[in-house]
Every structure is written in C-alpha cells, then in structure tokens.
Design a protein around this motif. Structure first.
Motif, PDB file in Angstrom:
ATOM      1  N   PRO A   1       1.257  -1.130   0.053  1.00  0.00           N
ATOM      2  CA  PRO A   1       0.118  -0.451  -0.090  1.00  0.00           C
ATOM      3  C   PRO A   1       1.183   1.172  -0.112  1.00  0.00           C
ATOM      4  O   PRO A   1       0.709   2.493  -0.411  1.00  0.00           O
ATOM      5  CB  PRO A   1      -0.738  -0.049   1.552  1.00  0.00           C
ATOM      6  CG  PRO A   1      -0.173  -1.053   2.187  1.00  0.00           C
ATOM      7  CD  PRO A   1       0.713  -2.191   1.000  1.00  0.00           C
ATOM      8  N   LEU A   2       2.183   0.572   0.479  1.00  0.00           N
ATOM      9  CA  LEU A   2       2.632   2.399   0.691  1.00  0.00           C
ATOM     10  C   LEU A   2       3.303   2.660  -0.687  1.00  0.00           C
ATOM     11  O   LEU A   2       3.716   3.643  -1.339  1.00  0.00           O
ATOM     12  CB  LEU A   2       3.877   2.584   1.568  1.00  0.00           C
ATOM     13  CG  LEU A   2       3.904   2.794   2.524  1.00  0.00           C
ATOM     14  CD1 LEU A   2       5.437   2.592   4.023  1.00  0.00           C
ATOM     15  CD2 LEU A   2       3.595   4.117   3.961  1.00  0.00           C
ATOM     16  N   THR A   3       3.810   1.625  -1.273  1.00  0.00           N
ATOM     17  CA  THR A   3       4.155   1.538  -2.609  1.00  0.00           C
ATOM     18  C   THR A   3       3.095   2.162  -3.525  1.00  0.00           C
ATOM     19  O   THR A   3       2.847   3.265  -4.672  1.00  0.00           O
ATOM     20  CB  THR A   3       4.490   0.588  -3.646  1.00  0.00           C
ATOM     21  OG1 THR A   3       5.410  -0.140  -2.609  1.00  0.00           O
ATOM     22  CG2 THR A   3       5.140   0.133  -4.980  1.00  0.00           C
ATOM     23  N   ALA A   4       1.987   1.460  -3.610  1.00  0.00           N
ATOM     24  CA  ALA A   4       0.812   2.519  -4.088  1.00  0.00           C
ATOM     25  C   ALA A   4       0.784   4.124  -3.557  1.00  0.00           C
ATOM     26  O   ALA A   4      -0.059   5.050  -4.663  1.00  0.00           O
ATOM     27  CB  ALA A   4      -0.415   1.203  -3.433  1.00  0.00           C
ATOM     28  N   LEU A   5       1.277   4.200  -2.898  1.00  0.00           N
ATOM     29  CA  LEU A   5       0.378   5.893  -2.113  1.00  0.00           C
ATOM     30  C   LEU A   5       1.805   6.804  -2.842  1.00  0.00           C
ATOM     31  O   LEU A   5       1.175   8.116  -2.968  1.00  0.00           O
ATOM     32  CB  LEU A   5       0.770   5.370  -0.790  1.00  0.00           C
ATOM     33  CG  LEU A   5       0.373   7.154   0.293  1.00  0.00           C
ATOM     34  CD1 LEU A   5      -1.478   7.014  -0.261  1.00  0.00           C
ATOM     35  CD2 LEU A   5       0.249   6.563   1.345  1.00  0.00           C
ATOM     36  N   GLN A   6       2.804   5.983  -2.717  1.00  0.00           N
ATOM     37  CA  GLN A   6       3.755   6.919  -3.806  1.00  0.00           C
ATOM     38  C   GLN A   6       3.461   7.187  -4.991  1.00  0.00           C
ATOM     39  O   GLN A   6       3.680   8.374  -5.035  1.00  0.00           O
ATOM     40  CB  GLN A   6       4.727   5.973  -3.543  1.00  0.00           C
ATOM     41  CG  GLN A   6       6.594   6.629  -4.275  1.00  0.00           C
ATOM     42  CD  GLN A   6       6.237   8.314  -3.561  1.00  0.00           C
ATOM     43  OE1 GLN A   6       7.044   8.094  -1.846  1.00  0.00           O
ATOM     44  NE2 GLN A   6       6.986   9.128  -4.056  1.00  0.00           N
ATOM     45  N   LEU A   7       3.595   6.128  -5.758  1.00  0.00           N
ATOM     46  CA  LEU A   7       2.378   6.046  -7.386  1.00  0.00           C
ATOM     47  C   LEU A   7       1.633   7.568  -7.464  1.00  0.00           C
ATOM     48  O   LEU A   7       1.493   8.259  -7.931  1.00  0.00           O
ATOM     49  CB  LEU A   7       2.709   4.797  -7.821  1.00  0.00           C
ATOM     50  CG  LEU A   7       3.277   3.927  -7.584  1.00  0.00           C
ATOM     51  CD1 LEU A   7       2.815   2.830  -8.532  1.00  0.00           C
ATOM     52  CD2 LEU A   7       4.356   4.460  -9.025  1.00  0.00           C
ATOM     53  N   GLN A   8       0.441   7.221  -6.286  1.00  0.00           N
ATOM     54  CA  GLN A   8      -0.682   8.000  -6.521  1.00  0.00           C
ATOM     55  C   GLN A   8      -0.440   8.986  -6.220  1.00  0.00           C
ATOM     56  O   GLN A   8      -0.901  10.218  -6.705  1.00  0.00           O
ATOM     57  CB  GLN A   8      -2.047   7.763  -5.685  1.00  0.00           C
ATOM     58  CG  GLN A   8      -2.038   6.715  -5.589  1.00  0.00           C
ATOM     59  CD  GLN A   8      -2.890   5.640  -4.701  1.00  0.00           C
ATOM     60  OE1 GLN A   8      -3.785   7.254  -3.614  1.00  0.00           O
ATOM     61  NE2 GLN A   8      -3.919   4.688  -5.106  1.00  0.00           N
ATOM     62  N   ALA A   9       0.791   9.142  -4.726  1.00  0.00           N
ATOM     63  CA  ALA A   9       1.106  10.979  -4.874  1.00  0.00           C
ATOM     64  C   ALA A   9       2.043  11.488  -6.002  1.00  0.00           C
ATOM     65  O   ALA A   9       1.590  12.382  -7.088  1.00  0.00           O
ATOM     66  CB  ALA A   9       2.250  11.124  -4.080  1.00  0.00           C
TER      67      ALA A   9
ATOM     68  N   ASN B   1       1.305  10.644  -9.286  1.00  0.00           N
ATOM     69  CA  ASN B   1       1.134  11.436 -10.271  1.00  0.00           C
ATOM     70  C   ASN B   1      -0.175  12.729  -9.601  1.00  0.00           C
ATOM     71  O   ASN B   1      -0.804  13.231 -10.502  1.00  0.00           O
ATOM     72  CB  ASN B   1      -0.371   9.969 -10.084  1.00  0.00           C
ATOM     73  CG  ASN B   1      -0.093   8.478 -10.910  1.00  0.00           C
ATOM     74  OD1 ASN B   1       0.896   8.815 -11.767  1.00  0.00           O
ATOM     75  ND2 ASN B   1      -0.769   7.583 -10.385  1.00  0.00           N
ATOM     76  N   LEU B   2      -0.400  12.483  -8.230  1.00  0.00           N
ATOM     77  CA  LEU B   2      -0.964  13.829  -7.787  1.00  0.00           C
ATOM     78  C   LEU B   2      -0.754  15.687  -8.115  1.00  0.00           C
ATOM     79  O   LEU B   2      -0.374  16.127  -8.533  1.00  0.00           O
ATOM     80  CB  LEU B   2      -1.657  13.534  -7.024  1.00  0.00           C
ATOM     81  CG  LEU B   2      -3.080  12.827  -6.503  1.00  0.00           C
ATOM     82  CD1 LEU B   2      -3.323  13.212  -4.921  1.00  0.00           C
ATOM     83  CD2 LEU B   2      -3.342  13.743  -7.271  1.00  0.00           C
ATOM     84  N   ALA B   3       0.451  14.729  -8.381  1.00  0.00           N
ATOM     85  CA  ALA B   3       2.409  16.430  -7.881  1.00  0.00           C
ATOM     86  C   ALA B   3       1.474  16.665  -9.095  1.00  0.00           C
ATOM     87  O   ALA B   3       1.896  18.205  -8.811  1.00  0.00           O
ATOM     88  CB  ALA B   3       3.248  15.381  -8.394  1.00  0.00           C
ATOM     89  N   PRO B   4       1.024  17.102 -10.410  1.00  0.00           N
ATOM     90  CA  PRO B   4       1.149  18.011 -11.254  1.00  0.00           C
ATOM     91  C   PRO B   4      -0.264  18.651 -10.675  1.00  0.00           C
ATOM     92  O   PRO B   4      -0.188  19.803 -12.050  1.00  0.00           O
ATOM     93  CB  PRO B   4       1.633  17.262 -12.895  1.00  0.00           C
ATOM     94  CG  PRO B   4       1.832  15.953 -12.362  1.00  0.00           C
ATOM     95  CD  PRO B   4       1.287  15.988 -11.049  1.00  0.00           C
TER      96      PRO B   4
END
Length: 442
Positions: free
Chosen positions: A238-246, A248-251
């Motif tokens: 879940p942390l890896t998924a959370l990192q990917l989502q973060a 993706n949200l950066a822009p």
C-alpha cells in the motif's frame, strides 16, 4: 544501587574445603602434639620409677659414691639420693648439693629445690628411702622436642590436600565450565540446547530448565521476526501504491499547497525506508543457511558500497575514499556484508558535514577481517555510545533516520560470529570510527 558481587562457585568450594581441611589438620596436630607430650612425660616417669626400683632391689645403692664431686653430674641426667633410717643426712647421693625432700610422699611429686622445679619419684621401704629426681625443665624440653616430630606429617600433608582439593573441584566443575561457554555462545542467531550427557544428577534439572527457556526464547524471537517480516511486507504494497498516487497527483496540486504536498511525499518516502529497514532486520535475524555462504572478497564489497553513495557524497562535497585496502576474504553471504557496510557508510555520510571526509579501510588482525569507516562529523556523546546498537535508538534526532541501521549491522555481525564497535575518534579530530569484523578465511 550497587550490583551484588558475583563469586565463583569453584572458588567458594575450594576455599570452604581448604578451610575445613586446615581446621581438621590444626585440631589433629594439636591433639597429636598433646598426646605425644603426655606419652613422653609418662615414659620419663616410668624411667624414674624403674631406676628407683632397680637401685633398691639390686643392691646398687651401696655402689653409689659416698662423696661425689659437687656439680659433676650433667643437668639433663637423673639425680639419685638414698636415705637410711637413723641417718639424718643422705646415705648416698649423686649430688649432695641437691637437698631432695626426704619427707616427700611415696610416688611422684613435684617440688621446688634450689630455685628449680623437679619431678621426684620416692620409693619408701622399711629400712631405706630411694629418691630419683629430674629437672622439670629438662623433661619439658625432651617432651616438646619429641612432640614436634609428630607435627611434620601434618604440615606436609595439609598443603598436599589443598592441591588435591583444587584439582578435584576443578575436574568436577569442568563440565559446568563447558556448559557456561555454550550458554555464552547463545544469541539470536544461534540457539542450541545444552547437552545433558555427563552432567551430574544434581545439575540435570537446572540444565533442563535452561533448555526449556532456550526453546521458549527461540519461539518468541521467531514469532517476533515473523511478525516484523509479515507486517513490513504487507505495508510495503500500500505504501508503494500511495507513492505512485502521490507522484500522479503532483502536477495537479495547487501552488499554495506544494509545500505541504512535498512534506507528504517526504513522509511516504520515510515510511518506505523504515519498512525496507524492517525487512532487512528480519532477514538479518533469520537463521542462516549454510548453502548460501560463499567466499566473499571484502575489497569488492567496499568498492560497491563506495560507488553506491558516491553521487550523494559528490553532491555534498564529501571526500570519500579508501586509505588501506588489504586483500581479505570472509565466508558469508555477500548481500549481508554489503548491507552492513552500506549502513555504516550511509551513517557516516549522513552525519558528516558538507565538505567533510569519510575514509574506509580493510585490515586483517586477530583472525578477523576488520572494515573501518571513519568520518569527521560531530561524534556521539560518550554516555550514548553503549546504546547505539539498540533498535530504534537515534543519537541525534535532528538528523533523519529510522534508528535501525546499526541494529541491522549488529544482527548481521552476530550472525557470522563477528564483532561490531562504534567509538569517537582519539586522534584530535571529531568524528566516529565504526568497525565491523568477520572471521577471516584464506
């Protein structure tokens, strides 16, 4: 609160038995000495009685000189005086200057004559009184000289018995000494139950209790290790998924929220690193498999560790290099040696100020391959050094870290029967000297 002083069971047994033997020896010696003195005194009394009896019954009284020279008789000899009825002076005497008491009771008496103590035997017959005397001082000297001879066997035997006690106790406790070394060798990576073969019956229940404790400890540590590994593994996804989502949200983050969003990303990365460290710790604590061990070139591990942190070191202007690179090999899992060394080097980089210096070296001494990492950072308070290998302990909370790096190093070192140490530099500069040593192989 002061700790109670630990005393050696062997020393206590040896001391107690030696004291007991000494007391028995002293009592036996005194008894023998007293008995020997009493026996010698009785023998001298028998001599006085026999001389008086023979002097009377054999008619030798008349053979004594009538006018012997005064003081001509040796003082260690016995003195004779013969009295006859109707004569107030001695009829015969070996020394007329010795006035023995004529009125003495028959048998043995002690009397003061001419300022000296005398032992006197008086034989009273109808027409004659025979007295045989000997100086008490002479008797005492003879008795003590003979009695001292009885003490020599005890003086020689007691030290021999001490030596025998020491050897017997040492031999009897040798098995316990071996068991003690086995107990000292037990750690989180080496659980081995103690053998009860050859153990005395009185010690067997104690050994069985220790084995039970070892078994429970092994189960407890294995459960803790499994829990850490499972928890870290479950949290990593879940942390890896959370990192990917973060990412993706950066822009799409508003400019006013960028700083908070970067803090969120930093927290996610810290959590990821913490989980990775937990997994490494669980693997380091896991039982070692012999088929995974290889002959590892330590210099290659050092080069790889330096190469991995070199970009960070160059970015901060830190000079990192190797001073002494002795060719050395250890039998281990190369991944374990790499993880331990990278943790030390990462710590050195983290605590070294920009523009500082980190030196690595390899040395072989005392049968171990030692890898040293020396930095010129601020060092660590001496009071905190004993705790640096504790899990989750951080000497400087202002610098980012999980507090598990050195714990992983310690676990890996223990796994291979090595040593790890951390100390402040003593060459006039501030900084830390971190050392790990592994058993060397040709």
């Amino acid at each position: 609160m002061s700790m109670p002083k630990i005393r050696s069971l062997r020393n206590q047994l040896v001391l107690a038995l030696c004291v007991l033997v000494s007391v028995v020896g002293v009592v036996q010696g005194i008894s023998s000495w007293q008995l020997a003195k009493a026996g010698m005194s009785a023998l001298l009394d028998l001599r006085l009685e026999q001389v008086a009896t023979r002097l009377y019954h054999s008619g030798l009284a008349d053979a004594l000189p009538t006018t012997p020279a005064r003081g001509s008789q040796p003082e260690r000899d016995v003195y004779l005086t013969v009295w006859k009825d109707g004569i107030s002076t001695p009829y015969r005497s070996t020394d007329p200057s010795l006035p023995l008491p004529r009125e003495a009771e028959p048998g043995f008496t002690n009397a003061m004559v001419n300022g000296e103590n005398w032992r006197i035997y008086t034989l009273r017959e109808p027409s004659m009184v025979v007295q045989v005397a000997q100086r008490s001082r002479v008797r005492q000297d003879l008795a003590e000289a003979r009695s001292l001879n009885t003490l020599w066997p005890m003086i020689v035997l007691v030290p021999l018995v001490w030596i025998a006690v020491l050897l017997v106790v040492r031999r009897a406790l040798r098995r316990l000494t071996r068991l003690g070394r086995q107990v000292q060798a037990i750690d989180m990576a080496h659980f081995e139950q103690l053998s009860t073969s050859g153990v005395p019956t009185e010690i067997r229940p104690f050994i069985l209790s220790i084995n039970t404790m070892i078994e429970r400890l092994e189960q407890s540590i294995e459960s803790e290790r499994k829990f850490i590994a499972d928890a870290a593994h479950e949290l990593r996804t879940p942390l890896t998924a959370l990192q990917l989502q973060a990412d993706n949200l950066a822009p799409h983050i508003a400019p006013g929220n960028q700083e908070r969003f970067r803090e969120l990303q930093s927290g996610i990365r810290r959590s990821g690193r913490m989980i990775a460290q937990l997994l490494r710790l669980a693997r380091a604590d896991a039982p070692m498999k012999a088929d995974t061990l290889t002959r590892v070139d330590v210099s290659e591990v050092v080069v790889d560790a330096v190469a991995e942190v070199l970009p960070i070191a160059m970015q901060r202007g830190i000079d990192i290099g190797a001073d002494e690179m002795t060719s050395a090999f250890v039998r281990a899992n190369d991944a374990d040696i790499g993880i331990a060394l990278r943790n030390l080097v990462s710590n050195a980089i983290r605590y070294t100020p920009d523009g500082g210096k980190v030196d690595l070296s390899i040395q072989v001494r005392d049968g171990k391959v030692w890898i040293e990492v020396v930095d010129n950072g601020p060092g660590i308070d001496e009071a905190l050094l004993p705790r640096v290998f504790d899990r989750f302990f951080r000497a400087n909370v202002q610098i980012e870290g999980s507090g598990l790096g050195l714990s992983i190093v310690q676990a890996i070192v223990n796994r291979y029967g090595g040593e790890a140490s951390l100390r402040n530099r003593t060459d006039g500069q501030s900084g830390i000297v971190a050392s790990i040593g592994f058993p060397s192989v040709p």
